[in-house]
Design an enzyme around this catalytic site. Structure first.
Site, PDB file in Angstrom:
ATOM      1  N   ALA A  31       0.862  -1.193   0.000  1.00  0.00           N
ATOM      2  CA  ALA A  31       0.000   0.000   0.000  1.00  0.00           C
ATOM      3  C   ALA A  31       0.900   1.245   0.000  1.00  0.00           C
ATOM      4  CB  ALA A  31      -0.954  -0.002   1.194  1.00  0.00           C
ATOM      5  N   GLU A  34       3.928   8.128  -1.068  1.00  0.00           N
ATOM      6  CA  GLU A  34       5.119   8.950  -1.286  1.00  0.00           C
ATOM      7  C   GLU A  34       6.161   8.765  -0.169  1.00  0.00           C
ATOM      8  OE1 GLU A  34       5.825  10.311  -4.066  1.00  0.00           O
ATOM      9  OE2 GLU A  34       7.667  11.195  -3.287  1.00  0.00           O
ATOM     10  N   GLY A  35       5.702   8.452   1.039  1.00  0.00           N
ATOM     11  CA  GLY A  35       6.650   8.208   2.138  1.00  0.00           C
ATOM     12  C   GLY A  35       7.562   7.026   1.816  1.00  0.00           C
ATOM     13  N   HIS A  36       6.960   5.922   1.339  1.00  0.00           N
ATOM     14  CA  HIS A  36       7.773   4.749   0.967  1.00  0.00           C
ATOM     15  C   HIS A  36       8.701   5.087  -0.199  1.00  0.00           C
ATOM     16  CE1 HIS A  36       4.022   2.711   2.610  1.00  0.00           C
ATOM     17  NE2 HIS A  36       4.971   2.166   3.346  1.00  0.00           N
ATOM     18  N   GLN A  60       1.952  -8.573  13.796  1.00  0.00           N
ATOM     19  CA  GLN A  60       1.952  -7.236  14.399  1.00  0.00           C
ATOM     20  C   GLN A  60       0.550  -6.619  14.465  1.00  0.00           C
ATOM     21  OE1 GLN A  60       4.684  -5.752  11.123  1.00  0.00           O
ATOM     22  NE2 GLN A  60       3.582  -3.853  11.483  1.00  0.00           N
ATOM     23  N   GLY A 146      10.814   4.832   7.992  1.00  0.00           N
ATOM     24  CA  GLY A 146      10.281   6.180   8.158  1.00  0.00           C
ATOM     25  C   GLY A 146      10.270   6.593   9.621  1.00  0.00           C
ATOM     26  N   SER A 188       0.413   8.029   5.381  1.00  0.00           N
ATOM     27  CA  SER A 188       0.263   6.709   5.981  1.00  0.00           C
ATOM     28  C   SER A 188      -0.687   5.894   5.115  1.00  0.00           C
ATOM     29  CB  SER A 188      -0.319   6.862   7.392  1.00  0.00           C
ATOM     30  OG  SER A 188      -0.831   5.620   7.841  1.00  0.00           O
ATOM     31  N   SER A 189      -0.410   4.597   5.032  1.00  0.00           N
ATOM     32  CA  SER A 189      -1.327   3.734   4.269  1.00  0.00           C
ATOM     33  C   SER A 189      -2.716   3.761   4.901  1.00  0.00           C
ATOM     34  CB  SER A 189      -0.812   2.296   4.248  1.00  0.00           C
ATOM     35  OG  SER A 189       0.510   2.281   3.774  1.00  0.00           O
TER      36      SER A 189
HETATM   37  O1  PAF Z   1       6.312   0.013   9.080  1.00  0.00           O
HETATM   38  C1  PAF Z   1       5.898  -1.008   8.497  1.00  0.00           C
HETATM   39  O2  PAF Z   1       5.373  -0.947   7.375  1.00  0.00           O
HETATM   40  C2  PAF Z   1       5.995  -2.359   9.192  1.00  0.00           C
HETATM   41  O3  PAF Z   1       5.800  -2.240  10.553  1.00  0.00           O
HETATM   42  C3  PAF Z   1       7.314  -3.095   8.870  1.00  0.00           C
HETATM   43  C4  PAF Z   1       8.514  -2.341   9.395  1.00  0.00           C
HETATM   44  C5  PAF Z   1       7.438  -3.293   7.373  1.00  0.00           C
HETATM   45  C6  PAF Z   1       7.300  -4.473   9.535  1.00  0.00           C
HETATM   46  O4  PAF Z   1       6.231  -5.251   9.091  1.00  0.00           O
END
Ligand code: PAF
Length: 282
Positions: A31, A34-36, A60, A146, A188-189
């Protein structure tokens, strides 16, 4: 750009890429925004090749959280990464990451305990576990995250240091400043969960944070400034505030007064279906 879903071919490709120089890893859950893409651009400056992992990590997500509905626009993500000059996409299948019988957990105490760790029990165990595995799988020379997820970055730094995963043994970890929309909202996604009305009101979060930081910098009482910040968010239409805290930037210990050590204002608040987090230097 090579897209790899299994560990055995990954090893060979990584070995090949590393012959050209350092390999950077940008871990993601897809997802992409621009941050990624900013992380990818920074990575390209620092390394000969960039690998991006895409894995929506179930460990998580807590019970009742958004694992099932988390956006997975894979074709678009791959297009963006190809255009961004990424050499390798590591997109492991679930059974490759957590095969039947998988039983190991990485838990980082201290920096994981409060803030998002308290609001989302087990979340940082899931993050530390998957990032530890990603480091072992891709064996990057450097990894970029990030700063928007400041507590996550702190947990990962601690984990990598404690488990000897940082150089000269493995990856250097870089934090990259948060990328913001024109009105200041951190990208953020999960912003995709906001309705247009909620999206407009969400800009109150960075605005209220900037206001609180200015008052704290002017010598305002920290507890009072944080209380005003929470009131401003509720007045703007946020449903609740999980936390709004001034913390030591490295240890995340709570601060009741501004000191000379680097400090960070960290906030998590809920609006509509989204739980938004943000942090800023104080
Ligand atoms: O920040 C994220 O997108 C996730 O927490 C990560 C670091 C890829 C771990 O699943």
């Amino acid at each position: 750009m090579q897209i790899v879903e299994q560990l055995v071919p990954l090893r060979g490709i990584v070995e090949q890429l590393r012959q050209d120089g350092p390999l950077a890893l940008v871990p993601t859950m897809g997802a992409l925004h621009e941050g990624h893409l900013t992380l990818v651009r920074e990575a390209r400056v620092l390394a000969a090749h960039v690998a991006v992992s895409i894995f929506v990590n179930p460990r998580q997500f807590g019970v009742g959280e958004d694992l099932a509905s988390y956006p997975r626009p894979r074709a678009r993500d791959l297009e963006l990464l190809e255009a961004g000059g990424v050499s390798l996409v590591w997109a492991p299948e679930m059974a490759e990451m957590y095969p039947p019988g998988y039983a190991t957990n990485v838990a980082v105490s201290g920096v994981s305990d409060r803030l998002c760790g308290a609001a989302r029990p087990g979340h940082f165990d899931g993050v530390a576990t998957v990032v530890c595995k990603l480091f072992n799988q891709v064996q990057p020379d450097l990894a970029l995250f990030g700063e928007k997820d400041w507590q996550q970055l702190t947990v990962i730094r601690r984990m990598a240091h404690d488990l000897d995963l940082t150089r000269p043994y493995a990856a250097d970890i870089y934090g990259v400043p948060t990328v913001r929309e024109a009105d200041g909202l951190a990208m953020s996604s999960r912003n995709a969960y906001l309705t247009p009305g909620e999206r407009a009101r969400a800009a109150a979060l960075p605005q209220a944070m900037r206001g609180a930081i200015a008052r704290i910098a002017d010598g305002g009482d920290v507890t009072a400034c944080l209380g005003e910040l929470q009131q401003a968010l509720l007045a703007a239409g946020f449903a609740s505030v999980d936390y709004a805290e001034l913390c030591d930037a490295d240890t995340l210990a709570p601060l009741v007064a501004k000191s000379d050590a680097p400090a960070r204002l960290l906030v998590a608040a809920r609006i509509g279906k989204a739980r938004l987090i943000d942090n800023m230097a104080v």
